[in-house]
Design a protein around this motif. Structure first.
Motif, PDB file in Angstrom:
ATOM      1  N   PHE A   1      28.506  15.318   1.242  1.00  0.00           N
ATOM      2  CA  PHE A   1      27.401  14.848   0.392  1.00  0.00           C
ATOM      3  C   PHE A   1      26.219  14.376   1.228  1.00  0.00           C
ATOM      4  N   CYS A   2      26.499  13.719   2.339  1.00  0.00           N
ATOM      5  CA  CYS A   2      25.383  13.285   3.207  1.00  0.00           C
ATOM      6  C   CYS A   2      24.608  14.503   3.718  1.00  0.00           C
TER       7      CYS A   2
ATOM      8  N   SER B   1      34.855   4.066  17.678  1.00  0.00           N
ATOM      9  CA  SER B   1      35.167   4.990  18.769  1.00  0.00           C
ATOM     10  C   SER B   1      36.585   5.516  18.532  1.00  0.00           C
ATOM     11  N   PRO B   2      36.921   6.705  18.943  1.00  0.00           N
ATOM     12  CA  PRO B   2      36.075   7.664  19.650  1.00  0.00           C
ATOM     13  C   PRO B   2      35.268   8.582  18.751  1.00  0.00           C
ATOM     14  N   TYR B   3      35.431   8.445  17.398  1.00  0.00           N
ATOM     15  CA  TYR B   3      34.784   9.410  16.500  1.00  0.00           C
ATOM     16  C   TYR B   3      33.259   9.407  16.644  1.00  0.00           C
ATOM     17  N   CYS B   4      32.691   8.201  16.762  1.00  0.00           N
ATOM     18  CA  CYS B   4      31.213   8.146  16.819  1.00  0.00           C
ATOM     19  C   CYS B   4      30.718   8.821  18.090  1.00  0.00           C
ATOM     20  N   PHE B   5      31.454   8.665  19.194  1.00  0.00           N
ATOM     21  CA  PHE B   5      31.030   9.286  20.452  1.00  0.00           C
ATOM     22  C   PHE B   5      31.184  10.801  20.383  1.00  0.00           C
ATOM     23  N   ILE B   6      32.269  11.248  19.743  1.00  0.00           N
ATOM     24  CA  ILE B   6      32.461  12.699  19.586  1.00  0.00           C
ATOM     25  C   ILE B   6      31.299  13.283  18.788  1.00  0.00           C
ATOM     26  N   ILE B   7      30.949  12.596  17.702  1.00  0.00           N
ATOM     27  CA  ILE B   7      29.844  13.086  16.868  1.00  0.00           C
ATOM     28  C   ILE B   7      28.559  13.111  17.669  1.00  0.00           C
ATOM     29  N   MET B   8      28.303  12.049  18.437  1.00  0.00           N
ATOM     30  CA  MET B   8      27.058  11.993  19.216  1.00  0.00           C
ATOM     31  C   MET B   8      27.022  13.128  20.240  1.00  0.00           C
ATOM     32  N   ILE B   9      28.136  13.360  20.919  1.00  0.00           N
ATOM     33  CA  ILE B   9      28.173  14.423  21.931  1.00  0.00           C
ATOM     34  C   ILE B   9      27.953  15.786  21.273  1.00  0.00           C
ATOM     35  N   VAL B  10      28.608  15.988  20.127  1.00  0.00           N
ATOM     36  CA  VAL B  10      28.439  17.256  19.407  1.00  0.00           C
ATOM     37  C   VAL B  10      26.977  17.474  19.045  1.00  0.00           C
ATOM     38  N   MET B  11      26.325  16.421  18.540  1.00  0.00           N
ATOM     39  CA  MET B  11      24.920  16.574  18.132  1.00  0.00           C
ATOM     40  C   MET B  11      24.019  16.797  19.342  1.00  0.00           C
ATOM     41  N   CYS B  12      24.304  16.127  20.450  1.00  0.00           N
ATOM     42  CA  CYS B  12      23.500  16.331  21.668  1.00  0.00           C
ATOM     43  C   CYS B  12      23.670  17.768  22.175  1.00  0.00           C
ATOM     44  N   VAL B  13      24.906  18.242  22.171  1.00  0.00           N
ATOM     45  CA  VAL B  13      25.155  19.621  22.619  1.00  0.00           C
ATOM     46  C   VAL B  13      24.465  20.613  21.676  1.00  0.00           C
TER      47      VAL B  13
ATOM     48  N   LEU C   1      16.802  21.866  10.162  1.00  0.00           N
ATOM     49  CA  LEU C   1      17.635  21.365  11.257  1.00  0.00           C
ATOM     50  C   LEU C   1      17.486  19.855  11.410  1.00  0.00           C
ATOM     51  N   THR C   2      16.265  19.374  11.257  1.00  0.00           N
ATOM     52  CA  THR C   2      16.039  17.923  11.307  1.00  0.00           C
ATOM     53  C   THR C   2      16.853  17.247  10.218  1.00  0.00           C
ATOM     54  N   GLY C   3      16.919  17.903   9.051  1.00  0.00           N
ATOM     55  CA  GLY C   3      17.700  17.358   7.946  1.00  0.00           C
ATOM     56  C   GLY C   3      19.173  17.221   8.314  1.00  0.00           C
ATOM     57  N   VAL C   4      19.687  18.182   9.090  1.00  0.00           N
ATOM     58  CA  VAL C   4      21.093  18.089   9.522  1.00  0.00           C
ATOM     59  C   VAL C   4      21.276  16.843  10.384  1.00  0.00           C
ATOM     60  N   PHE C   5      20.352  16.637  11.311  1.00  0.00           N
ATOM     61  CA  PHE C   5      20.458  15.459  12.188  1.00  0.00           C
ATOM     62  C   PHE C   5      20.332  14.168  11.378  1.00  0.00           C
ATOM     63  N   PHE C   6      19.381  14.140  10.427  1.00  0.00           N
ATOM     64  CA  PHE C   6      19.225  12.927   9.618  1.00  0.00           C
ATOM     65  C   PHE C   6      20.460  12.680   8.758  1.00  0.00           C
ATOM     66  N   SER C   7      21.094  13.780   8.313  1.00  0.00           N
ATOM     67  CA  SER C   7      22.310  13.614   7.497  1.00  0.00           C
ATOM     68  C   SER C   7      23.412  12.964   8.306  1.00  0.00           C
ATOM     69  N   ILE C   8      23.552  13.412   9.540  1.00  0.00           N
ATOM     70  CA  ILE C   8      24.593  12.822  10.391  1.00  0.00           C
ATOM     71  C   ILE C   8      24.215  11.371  10.691  1.00  0.00           C
ATOM     72  N   GLY C   9      22.910  11.124  10.866  1.00  0.00           N
ATOM     73  CA  GLY C   9      22.448   9.745  11.045  1.00  0.00           C
ATOM     74  C   GLY C   9      22.793   8.896   9.834  1.00  0.00           C
ATOM     75  N   ALA C  10      22.605   9.473   8.626  1.00  0.00           N
ATOM     76  CA  ALA C  10      22.953   8.760   7.392  1.00  0.00           C
ATOM     77  C   ALA C  10      24.453   8.478   7.348  1.00  0.00           C
ATOM     78  N   LEU C  11      25.213   9.466   7.792  1.00  0.00           N
ATOM     79  CA  LEU C  11      26.674   9.316   7.816  1.00  0.00           C
ATOM     80  C   LEU C  11      27.078   8.134   8.716  1.00  0.00           C
ATOM     81  N   MET C  12      26.468   8.071   9.896  1.00  0.00           N
ATOM     82  CA  MET C  12      26.780   6.965  10.804  1.00  0.00           C
ATOM     83  C   MET C  12      26.306   5.636  10.224  1.00  0.00           C
ATOM     84  N   TYR C  13      25.179   5.680   9.517  1.00  0.00           N
ATOM     85  CA  TYR C  13      24.613   4.450   8.948  1.00  0.00           C
ATOM     86  C   TYR C  13      25.542   3.893   7.874  1.00  0.00           C
TER      87      TYR C  13
END
Lengths: 324, 393, 337
Positions: A97-98, A155-167, A209-221
């Motif tokens: 949904f995010c 952790s470690p899920y948030c770090f995995i997500i961050m690494i995935v998004m950076c990659v 693509l920006t929307g994908v990043f913001f969605s993941i940001g919303a998910l973390m938020y």
């Protein structure tokens, strides 16, 4: 080998800031700051900011400044979280949904941008107000997730997500046609258009693509536990917080990919905030110091090579006088 | 390009299908997980509105009033509770509320008041009023303020007939009581997470009360004072990582993020928490002894403002008496699971802290024997026990 | 098109050119009128929605009071946005200016005029600081002003917290002669006339537009870029100082939220009036003033409509998008960023 050395040198330039901060605070706290828990907490706190900044960077690469990031994140977090709870779909539903909401909101922005031909800054200001109002209509009390749905913030899920998004960011900007097209448009839109690039399409894709990043940001938020609705540009602080780290990373790491420099910049700002809290400075002093450090570092980054340039100019003038 | 687009669309649809299937698959198991911690079935414990028809009939006979209610936010936990209470009042009383959110700047508050006056409002219940200029902006429109405006300003407004007075809770006392609760729970090394000073006087007073308590006790030490608006959960995480010796945290605003940060940072069992206000996940923390103090039922403040204003509008009965023109209500302290359950049952439901009949009896127009002294006494008696005894009658 | 050469007499060429010039002038006139369309649309829509209450005598005074600060700041901001700059410090510097003035007034040692003048110097110093960061430290103006904003907000919060726990008040009745519709109207007219004259008819405004059009061309044409950029920021600072004075006496006090949000409201006003954010020749001060009035009338009118608090900002945003969509300059086409 030489290329490798150059790359390592460039990387060290980016890492100098967090290393320097660690050293300063280690001295100030008699070594107490060099503590894995403090570092992991600062790293965890920088995950959301990093992902949002990478999304903003995609737009910024094409010269577009987007102020609607914070609002679309809050909208995605509140509505996505409530829908996930209502459907009982747990964490997979939360992600789904995010994503749908974040991508949808940015697609709307991209469509309006192409249709109206107004600067992104201007459009995003209006959309910020709209995106802040939407979740208030459906879920005025915001969103509170039960504890078992907040795993992704740990952790470690948030770090995995961050690494995935950076990659993902790295791959998009370096290895895809879309990424190269975005860079071309960012450098010179007129020439890019003349070269045959479909500017509207590329810009729309960048918004998606920006929307994908913001969605993941919303998910973390929302995975932090609860998100309240805001009004009257109340989402700006959410976004502004990440801006400083993003610009720091962008200017310090001119010679490395932003997938590395932006996370380092955001992490550095979080490290600074933690360090100042531990040292006992009140929040107002922290804000002043953060602002000052930002200005000092940016002026350093903007003026490196100035001394060499002055020396080279003097040499040239000397030669010209000698010949005359 | 078309082929690529089709590929991406197909991929996205597959991903969507996977999530939907996962969601459907979890639907049977997940519904319980989807509930908020501490939340019970609505039909089991919350009170329903059983106002007698004759009460509604009596209330409907009173003249109609348009009242503007101004609050910093109607979407935070206190705002949601307050709006619900006001909607209850609208259902039973012959009034229409106009809800206005004001940002915390005085300029915007004055603009909102001026516009309310221009839209022919009969009265204003104001929040975020920090200066006399806000009350002056209301002109002749009667106004009841929510936070205390202080002695100096009250003196300046003496003689201004439209200013009926202020209603607040003793936020300083709540902060002080939170410090005391942490002290009695054995906490000696504490941290405070509060808002930037100056944005909200009532919230600032909570912090001041707590800090004064710590200062008065030599064996108590303040390890850190974090002032960052809205980032209390992050503040808890920073405290946890930086101060392993910490054994108590005071947060000026209750927040589910803070409660959950206590769990995710592994502070349950080693660190105590005290807050002002409550969060839905607080029951769990009360059960395991982490939460030692919180407060609830703050919608009663705005309800009291309404009653003071309504009394004036109907027959100019003044309910806020005295030189200070201030009513400081007692706050509803919650220190145990039983208190929390009672608050959930009697406050956070269809019926707010004062039901229609009780409110009718607090209006001089309907109850001629009711006085300002009775009004003040009712405000002083406000506790969870008082609420339970009223509801059990 | 079919490869044949078309030969025309010189008279025919002149006629064609005249027609093209006429079409261009017509288009220019329409483009100049479009920003007013947004303002008219808002006024008409809200007049209907409020049943004429928008223009009641009471509410006209409210509109003046509520739009005063933003119009004054928008006049000053025109000089900065015209050369492609921006300033996020306006809010914090306004708050600091108010603090300085209140502290001096409450000390009873400084005459009022001196206190007001000192107060105006605070935002001037802050805006010039932003200019210096951009010109001499080469920090991009967006980030530089954000950094300086952080510093100023920290300073404001610190001085307010230390001095008075977040709120310093003055007697409202003592200064009513300043917070007065007649005085405000006079000051507003004076600032608008002075600003309009400087912007449209003097070198200060014209050079700012040239710099906004193309900085390199301006420099090579002999324009002293640094001087005119700094002058632009000085005017902005003066306008922010004046706005701060009247905001202080209207509120009869200062807190650490004084002036907060002004920078984003300013950007909204500039955008809504159709003023190009990158500056250049199409910059017109009247657009900035129109934008400020439109935003304030929109806020006032939506409040008058008694709409639910949950949707009021959403409607404001939607109207903003519609107006901007109708009235913004689209000459850059696909190359807009």
């Amino acid at each position: 080998m030489k290329k490798g050395m150059v790359y390592i040198k460039n990387l060290m330039e980016v890492l100098i800031l967090p290393i320097a901060l660690l050293a300063v605070f280690a001295v100030a706290t008699n070594g107490a700051f060099i503590n894995s828990r403090i570092l992991m907490t600062a790293l965890r706190q920088s995950v959301m900011g990093t992902i949002v900044c990478l999304g903003l960077t995609l737009n910024l690469n094409m010269g577009m400044m987007n102020f609607a990031g914070g609002a679309s994140m809050i909208c995605g977090a509140v509505i996505g979280g409530n829908l996930a709870m209502a459907t009982g779909s747990g964490v997979p539903g939360l992600i789904f949904f995010c994503l749908i909401i974040g991508v949808g909101l940015m697609t709307i922005q991209g469509g309006l941008y192409n249709a109206f031909r107004v600067p992104c800054v201007v459009l995003s200001l209006g959309l910020t107000m709209v995106y802040e109002a939407v979740p208030r209509i459906f879920y005025p009390e915001g969103c509170t997730l039960p504890i078992d749905m907040t795993k992704l913030a740990l952790s470690p899920y948030c770090f995995i997500i961050m690494i995935v998004m950076c990659v993902a960011f790295y791959i998009i900007t370096e290895y895809t046609v879309l990424g190269h097209n975005m860079k071309a448009i960012g450098e010179n839109p007129a020439i890019a258009m003349g070269a045959g690039l479909n500017i509207d399409k590329v810009k729309l894709m960048s918004f998606i693509l920006t929307g994908v990043f913001f969605s993941i940001g919303a998910l973390m938020y929302v995975s932090k536990g609860s998100v309240d609705n805001v009004a009257a540009m109340g989402s700006m602080p959410v976004q502004m917080e990440s801006f400083t780290g993003m610009f720091l990373g962008k200017f310090l790491g001119k010679n490395v990919n932003k997938a590395i420099s932006v996370p380092v910049g955001v992490f550095s700002m979080k490290l600074l905030a933690s360090g100042l809290t531990i040292v006992g400075l009140n929040s107002n002093m922290q804000t002043i110091i953060q602002g000052t450090i930002l200005l000092v570092l940016l002026s350093y980054a903007a003026n490196t090579g100035l001394i060499d340039k002055i020396k080279a100019d003097r040499e040239f003038a000397k030669m010209a006088r000698a010949r005359a | 390009m078309k082929k690529q687009l089709k590929k991406w669309t197909a991929l996205l649809l597959c991903v969507a299908m996977v999530f939907v299937m996962a969601g459907c698959g979890n639907a049977g198991d997940g519904k319980d997980d989807g509930k908020k911690d501490g939340q019970k079935q609505e039909d089991e414990t919350k009170l329903t509105d059983t106002t007698a028809a004759d009460v509604d009939e009596t209330l409907a006979k009173a003249p109609h009033f348009n009242i503007t209610v101004m609050l910093g936010s109607f979407t935070d936990s206190q705002g949601v509770e307050t709006k619900k209470a006001l909607e209850y009042i609208e259902e039973h009383f012959n009034v229409t509320f106009n809800y206005v959110e004001t940002s915390n700047t005085t300029e915007n508050t004055i603009a909102a008041i001026e516009t309310a006056v221009a839209s022919d409002t009969d009265g204003i219940i104001g929040a975020c009023v920090k200066t006399a200029a806000c009350v002056q902006a209301a002109g002749d429109v009667p106004m009841v303020n929510q936070p205390d405006i202080g002695e100096a300003m009250t003196k300046e407004l003496a003689g201004k007939e439209n200013y009926l007075g202020s209603v607040c809770e003793d936020d300083y006392a709540q902060g002080y009581a939170a410090g005391k609760a942490l002290y009695e729970a054995g906490c000696r090394k504490v941290c405070i997470a509060r808002m930037t000073v100056g944005i909200s006087e009532s919230i600032d007073n909570r912090g001041l009360g707590f800090l004064d308590f710590v200062a008065e006790h030599d064996d108590m030490e303040l390890l850190a004072d974090n002032q960052s608006r809205g980032q209390y959960a992050d503040a808890v995480a920073t405290f946890a990582s930086a101060f392993p010796e910490m054994d108590g945290i005071f947060c000026v605003i209750a927040n589910d993020g803070v409660s959950q940060a206590m769990v995710t940072e592994g502070l349950v069992g080693s660190v105590k928490l005290a807050t002002v206000g409550y969060a839905s996940s607080d029951k769990q923390l009360l059960e395991n002894g982490t939460l030692v103090y919180c407060t609830g039922g703050k919608a009663a403040i705005t309800m009291t403002c309404f009653l003071a204003l309504y009394n004036h509008l109907l027959d100019e009965s003044g309910m806020i008496d005295g030189e200070t023109k201030l009513i400081t209500r007692n706050s509803m302290e919650i220190k145990s699971v039983e208190d929390f359950e009672a608050m959930e049952k009697y406050v956070v439901g269809d019926v707010p802290p004062y039901n229609a009949e009780e409110m009718m009896n607090m209006v001089h127009y309907f109850n001629e024997e009711f006085t300002a002294g009775d009004f003040a006494e009712i405000c002083n008696n406000y506790t969870i026990d008082d609420l339970m005894s009223r509801r059990s009658k | 098109m079919d490869g044949k050469q078309v030969s025309r007499t010189s008279e025919e060429n002149v006629q064609i050119q005249k027609q093209l010039d006429k079409k261009a002038r017509q288009k220019e006139r329409i483009m100049n009128l479009i920003p007013y369309a947004g303002f008219v649309f808002v006024v008409v829509a809200l007049t209907i929605a409020t049943g004429g209450n928008l223009f009641s005598a009471n509410n006209l005074a409210n509109i003046l009071n509520q739009s005063f600060v933003m119009i004054i700041v928008a006049v000053g901001a025109s000089f900065v946005y015209a050369h492609g700059g921006m300033d996020f410090t306006v809010g914090a510097s306004m708050g600091l200016a108010e603090f300085v003035i209140v502290t001096m007034i409450l000390s009873d040692k400084v005459p009022l005029a001196a206190a007001l003048l000192t107060g105006v110097l605070v935002p001037v110093a802050s805006s010039v600081g932003v200019a210096c960061c951009a010109l001499y430290l080469k920090i991009p103006v967006f980030v530089g002003s954000l950094g300086l904003r952080m510093v100023l907000m920290g300073v404001l919060n610190m001085v307010m917290t230390n001095s008075a726990n977040g709120q310093l008040n003055i007697s409202y009745n003592d200064y009513r002669f300043i917070d007065n519709v007649a005085v405000k109207l006079l000051v507003l007219v004076a600032v608008i006339v002075a600003g309009y004259y400087l912007f449209e008819y003097t070198g200060i405004g014209k050079k700012a537009k040239i710099i906004g059009g193309n900085r390199t061309v301006a420099r090579e044409s002999g324009v002293n870029v640094s001087k005119y950029v700094i002058w632009g920021y000085v005017f902005l600072g003066v306008c922010v100082g004046i706005a701060g004075i009247f905001s202080l006496f209207r509120a009869a006090g200062v807190s650490n939220t004084s002036g907060s949000g002004t920078e984003f409201n300013l950007m909204t006003c500039i955008a809504l009036g159709g003023f190009p954010l990158k500056g250049g020749q199409r910059s017109r001060i009247i657009n900035a003033i129109l934008g400020a009035m439109t935003v304030c009338i929109l806020s006032n009118g939506l409040l008058l409509c008694n709409l639910d608090a949950n949707i009021i900002n959403g409607i404001k945003g939607l109207l903003f998008i519609v107006i901007v969509g109708l009235s913004y300059d689209r000459s850059s086409g696909k190359l807009v960023s």
